[in-house]
Enzyme design. Structure first.
Site, PDB file in Angstrom:
ATOM      1  N   LYS A 173     -37.008  -8.259  -9.699  1.00 17.01           N
ATOM      2  CA  LYS A 173     -38.236  -8.745  -9.049  1.00 17.01           C
ATOM      3  C   LYS A 173     -38.110 -10.260  -8.862  1.00 17.01           C
ATOM      4  CE  LYS A 173     -42.109 -10.851  -9.772  1.00 17.01           C
ATOM      5  NZ  LYS A 173     -42.330 -11.442  -8.465  1.00 17.01           N
ATOM      6  N   GLY A 226     -38.778 -18.417 -15.980  1.00 21.44           N
ATOM      7  CA  GLY A 226     -40.020 -18.859 -15.355  1.00 21.44           C
ATOM      8  C   GLY A 226     -40.794 -19.748 -16.293  1.00 21.44           C
ATOM      9  N   SER A 227     -42.114 -19.731 -16.135  1.00 23.21           N
ATOM     10  CA  SER A 227     -42.947 -20.654 -16.909  1.00 23.21           C
ATOM     11  C   SER A 227     -43.190 -20.125 -18.323  1.00 23.21           C
ATOM     12  CB  SER A 227     -44.275 -20.853 -16.193  1.00 23.21           C
ATOM     13  OG  SER A 227     -44.951 -19.624 -16.128  1.00 23.21           O
ATOM     14  N   GLY A 231     -43.839 -16.298 -19.646  1.00 24.45           N
ATOM     15  CA  GLY A 231     -42.809 -15.815 -20.574  1.00 24.45           C
ATOM     16  C   GLY A 231     -43.407 -15.303 -21.875  1.00 24.45           C
ATOM     17  N   GLU A 248     -36.011 -17.601 -20.431  1.00 26.52           N
ATOM     18  CA  GLU A 248     -35.600 -18.987 -20.166  1.00 26.52           C
ATOM     19  C   GLU A 248     -36.768 -19.665 -19.475  1.00 26.52           C
ATOM     20  OE1 GLU A 248     -33.220 -20.680 -21.220  1.00 26.52           O
ATOM     21  OE2 GLU A 248     -31.906 -19.088 -21.960  1.00 26.52           O
ATOM     22  N   CYS A 282     -35.636 -26.729 -14.261  1.00 24.59           N
ATOM     23  CA  CYS A 282     -36.020 -26.683 -15.679  1.00 24.59           C
ATOM     24  C   CYS A 282     -35.213 -27.698 -16.478  1.00 24.59           C
ATOM     25  CB  CYS A 282     -35.804 -25.284 -16.217  1.00 24.59           C
ATOM     26  SG  CYS A 282     -34.194 -24.645 -15.805  1.00 24.59           S
ATOM     27  N   GLN A 329     -47.748 -25.963  -5.813  1.00 22.52           N
ATOM     28  CA  GLN A 329     -46.899 -26.860  -6.604  1.00 22.52           C
ATOM     29  C   GLN A 329     -47.174 -28.313  -6.217  1.00 22.52           C
ATOM     30  OE1 GLN A 329     -44.666 -25.957  -9.213  1.00 22.52           O
ATOM     31  NE2 GLN A 329     -44.819 -28.174  -9.488  1.00 22.52           N
ATOM     32  N   GLU A 381     -44.755 -29.948 -18.674  1.00 20.11           N
ATOM     33  CA  GLU A 381     -43.810 -29.852 -17.562  1.00 20.11           C
ATOM     34  C   GLU A 381     -44.558 -29.941 -16.230  1.00 20.11           C
ATOM     35  OE1 GLU A 381     -41.773 -26.134 -16.664  1.00 20.11           O
ATOM     36  OE2 GLU A 381     -39.908 -27.264 -16.731  1.00 20.11           O
TER      37      GLU A 381
HETATM   38  P1  NDP Z   1     -43.645 -18.194 -13.147  1.00 21.77           P
HETATM   39  O1  NDP Z   1     -43.649 -17.945 -14.606  1.00 21.77           O
HETATM   40  O2  NDP Z   1     -44.943 -18.364 -12.482  1.00 21.77           O
HETATM   41  O3  NDP Z   1     -42.937 -16.997 -12.394  1.00 21.77           O
HETATM   42  C1  NDP Z   1     -41.669 -16.549 -12.723  1.00 21.77           C
HETATM   43  C2  NDP Z   1     -41.545 -15.107 -12.309  1.00 21.77           C
HETATM   44  O4  NDP Z   1     -42.413 -14.317 -13.138  1.00 21.77           O
HETATM   45  C3  NDP Z   1     -41.989 -14.847 -10.876  1.00 21.77           C
HETATM   46  O5  NDP Z   1     -41.172 -13.843 -10.317  1.00 21.77           O
HETATM   47  C4  NDP Z   1     -43.403 -14.366 -11.053  1.00 21.77           C
HETATM   48  O6  NDP Z   1     -43.911 -13.614  -9.984  1.00 21.77           O
HETATM   49  C5  NDP Z   1     -43.270 -13.526 -12.307  1.00 21.77           C
HETATM   50  N1  NDP Z   1     -44.529 -13.258 -12.990  1.00 21.77           N
HETATM   51  C6  NDP Z   1     -45.690 -13.961 -12.910  1.00 21.77           C
HETATM   52  N2  NDP Z   1     -46.631 -13.379 -13.688  1.00 21.77           N
HETATM   53  C7  NDP Z   1     -46.052 -12.298 -14.267  1.00 21.77           C
HETATM   54  C8  NDP Z   1     -46.510 -11.301 -15.178  1.00 21.77           C
HETATM   55  N3  NDP Z   1     -47.751 -11.319 -15.649  1.00 21.77           N
HETATM   56  N4  NDP Z   1     -45.648 -10.340 -15.569  1.00 21.77           N
HETATM   57  C9  NDP Z   1     -44.381 -10.321 -15.112  1.00 21.77           C
HETATM   58  N5  NDP Z   1     -43.895 -11.229 -14.238  1.00 21.77           N
HETATM   59  C10 NDP Z   1     -44.714 -12.215 -13.828  1.00 21.77           C
HETATM   60  O7  NDP Z   1     -42.662 -19.398 -12.878  1.00 21.77           O
HETATM   61  P2  NDP Z   1     -42.291 -20.040 -11.470  1.00 21.77           P
HETATM   62  O8  NDP Z   1     -41.760 -19.038 -10.526  1.00 21.77           O
HETATM   63  O9  NDP Z   1     -43.436 -20.876 -11.063  1.00 21.77           O
HETATM   64  O10 NDP Z   1     -41.030 -20.936 -11.860  1.00 21.77           O
HETATM   65  C11 NDP Z   1     -41.167 -22.198 -12.348  1.00 21.77           C
HETATM   66  C12 NDP Z   1     -40.961 -22.185 -13.846  1.00 21.77           C
HETATM   67  O11 NDP Z   1     -39.697 -21.621 -14.171  1.00 21.77           O
HETATM   68  C13 NDP Z   1     -40.942 -23.573 -14.414  1.00 21.77           C
HETATM   69  O12 NDP Z   1     -41.815 -23.663 -15.504  1.00 21.77           O
HETATM   70  C14 NDP Z   1     -39.506 -23.784 -14.864  1.00 21.77           C
HETATM   71  O13 NDP Z   1     -39.358 -24.622 -15.931  1.00 21.77           O
HETATM   72  C15 NDP Z   1     -39.046 -22.417 -15.151  1.00 21.77           C
HETATM   73  N6  NDP Z   1     -37.606 -22.307 -14.989  1.00 21.77           N
HETATM   74  C16 NDP Z   1     -36.819 -22.209 -16.103  1.00 21.77           C
HETATM   75  C17 NDP Z   1     -35.457 -22.138 -16.017  1.00 21.77           C
HETATM   76  C18 NDP Z   1     -34.630 -21.957 -17.245  1.00 21.77           C
HETATM   77  O14 NDP Z   1     -33.579 -21.355 -17.148  1.00 21.77           O
HETATM   78  N7  NDP Z   1     -35.034 -22.434 -18.400  1.00 21.77           N
HETATM   79  C19 NDP Z   1     -34.778 -22.198 -14.721  1.00 21.77           C
HETATM   80  C20 NDP Z   1     -35.672 -22.274 -13.615  1.00 21.77           C
HETATM   81  C21 NDP Z   1     -37.043 -22.321 -13.768  1.00 21.77           C
HETATM   82  P3  NDP Z   1     -44.656 -14.282  -8.712  1.00 21.77           P
HETATM   83  O15 NDP Z   1     -43.772 -13.966  -7.609  1.00 21.77           O
HETATM   84  O16 NDP Z   1     -45.967 -13.632  -8.585  1.00 21.77           O
HETATM   85  O17 NDP Z   1     -44.783 -15.737  -8.954  1.00 21.77           O
END
Ligand code: NDP
Length: 479
Positions: A173, A226-227, A231, A248, A282, A329, A381
């Site tokens: 996804k 993600g965030s 997470g 991550e 990130c 954003q 962040e």
């Molecule tokens: P989000 O946490 O908003 O989204 C990440 C993914 O999770 C998206 O596909 C999102 O879907 C999905 N998601 C959202 N809500 C849920 C849920 N309730 N259950 C399951 N999946 C869900 O992060 P962003 O996409 O905004 O990415 C930015 C963040 O990612 C930053 O905080 C950054 O630090 C982090 N990041 C970390 C990295 C690492 O390796 N440490 C690398 C890159 C980014 P949807 O399409 O709806 O948004």
């Protein structure tokens, strides 16, 4: 009508009753296409397809898996310019960055083609006579991969490639903001001969598709980037049903600049780490911790460099920083710029939206000085082209400030002192440390991950990826 891009489930392209547009953040008049929105039913169908494909794929020959991954890697590399362009067009990073990410995705697939062949176990004598013990690694099962928008090709690649290499089946996804790169990768996997059901793509929102995936009893493992907030929610749900989980997330990465640093290296490293990819990484350096003796010279030189940084359309040659990825954003970035000013940090550069030749989400690279590590701009962040300079009396204080954070992905230091570099490498409480290098920018064949609230579960990438994508079996044999 613009082109429509469907989900891929059980080896078929599956249409949808709902679609969302994908727009170029450099030019909002440029529509890339409409992408299908899966519902919970389609997500469940993808998991069922992956579960049906698992028995055959999990015992498929390692040569078959290696060949598939190698072919996918070669295809990505052969199409790097076209795929890199699509990536930059939908995410907003500059074309060289988009092509660079694409090359990395290709290299990841090729690396894991080799890893499929190298997966090994152990044979040990038993403590009981006449018995031996075999320790082997087996696939975990159906894995659910949930990825963010900021690396729309490389992050799916570094999850999909090890998952398939070690015999798992996959449901991906991708983030809603950037489905195009994941779709292109899916088409490439399909055309490379991935067996039906072994790889599935379900595009759609996190709250529908993501949650259905996390809660599905047949998904044995979830890998998420993600965030932190998302997470943590995923971890709670996955652990409640005993699924394996790997997270991550974000970080407030420090870059320490010491008095003895080479000034031009320090400025280069800071600009690359804090502002390239529009700061949407990130691993971005959002806290620049600078010791007294070099502080003023560093700030002056950094401001000069930022004044000449070319911000513009990601696809225009010569652009050094593209737009912010999306309106929410951008709103968040502008809100944090206000927060920093209200907290008493001084705006030394940028701070406002820029108007480009095209209608896009352009933001000036923004620098705060006179910040303290207690301020929200130093603790939370932001995920944009915004950094703050924090003054430190000496190395010891700089190290203490660097470690004073709830997160721990990547820390950097710029110094000519071997003693301080070695001490920092040992005592920085982060998963990755960079010496005289930007905090962002990593290799694909070594582990990636952080400490504290930044990461949870085994490391990603390199041979360490086997920890998450396999499970260990211990067999006792009395011949
Ligand atoms: P989000 O946490 O908003 O989204 C990440 C993914 O999770 C998206 O596909 C999102 O879907 C999905 N998601 C959202 N809500 C849920 C849920 N309730 N259950 C399951 N999946 C869900 O992060 P962003 O996409 O905004 O990415 C930015 C963040 O990612 C930053 O905080 C950054 O630090 C982090 N990041 C970390 C990295 C690492 O390796 N440490 C690398 C890159 C980014 P949807 O399409 O709806 O948004």
């Amino acid at each position: 009508m613009s082109t429509q891009f469907s989900n891929y489930i059980g080896g078929e392209w599956i249409s949808s009753s709902s679609w969302i547009p994908n727009r170029n953040p450099s030019d909002l008049n440029d529509a890339i296409g409409e992408y299908a929105q899966a519902d919970a039913g389609q997500t469940n169908a993808a998991v069922t397809a992956a579960a049906h494909a698992l028995p055959a794929w999990s015992v498929s020959s390692i040569q078959e898996r290696a060949n598939l991954l190698d072919k996918v890697g070669s295809e990505i590399l052969a199409r790097k310019d076209e795929l890199g362009r699509l990536l930059s067009r939908e995410e907003g990073k500059t074309l060289p960055e988009g092509v660079g990410e694409t090359i990395r995705a290709g290299q990841i697939f090729k690396f894991f083609a080799g890893e499929a062949l190298r997966l090994s176990g152990e044979k040990l004598p038993s403590v009981r006579p006449g018995i031996h013990v075999d320790i082997t690694r087996e696939p975990v099962g159906v894995v659910g991969l949930i990825t963010p928008w900021n690396f729309p090709l490389a992050i799916p690649a570094w999850k999909i490639a090890p998952a398939l290499a070690f015999g798992n089946t996959v449901v991906l996804k991708p983030a809603q903001w950037t489905p195009g790169s994941a779709w292109a990768l899916t088409e490439l996997l399909a055309n490379s001969g991935v067996p039906a059901g072994v790889f599935n793509l379900v595009m759609g929102s996190g709250s529908v598709v993501g949650e259905a995936l996390v809660e599905h009893p047949e998904v044995a493992a979830i890998s998420f980037t993600g965030s932190m907030e998302t997470g943590r929610g995923i971890a709670r749900k996955a652990v409640a049903r005993m699924a394996k989980v790997q997270l991550e997330m974000g970080s407030k990465n420090p870059l320490v600049v010491l008095d003895d640093a080479d000034l031009s290296i320090a400025v280069n490293v800071a600009v690359q780490g804090a502002y390239f990819s529009t700061g949407q990484r990130c691993t971005a350096s959002s806290r620049l911790i600078v010791t007294e003796g070099i502080h003023d010279r560093f700030v002056t030189a950094l401001r000069e460099r930022l004044a000449s940084l070319r911000v513009g359309d990601a696809l225009t040659p010569g652009t050094e920083m593209g737009p912010v990825a999306q309106q929410p954003q951008l709103d968040q970035d502008l809100e944090y710029i206000g927060v920093g000013q209200r907290e008493g940090a001084r705006l030394a550069h940028g701070g406002a939206r820029l108007r480009g030749e095209t209608d896009g989400y352009y933001l000036a690279p923004t620098l705060f000085v006179d910040a303290t590590n207690a301020m929200r701009i130093a603790r939370e962040e932001i995920f944009g082209p915004i950094a703050c300079v924090i003054r430190a009396r000496n190395y010891d204080e700089a190290l203490a400030i660097a470690n004073d954070t709830d997160t721990g992905l990547c820390a950097g230091i710029v110094t000519t002192s071997l003693k301080h570099a070695a001490h920092f490498s040992r005592h920085a409480q982060f998963g990755m440390v960079m010496v005289n290098l930007p905090t962002a920018g990593v290799d694909y064949h070594v582990p990636f991950g952080g400490r504290k609230a930044s990461s949870y579960g085994p490391r990603e990438q390199g041979r360490y990826a086997a920890e998450f994508y396999t499970t260990v079996k211990t067999t006792y044999v009395a011949p």
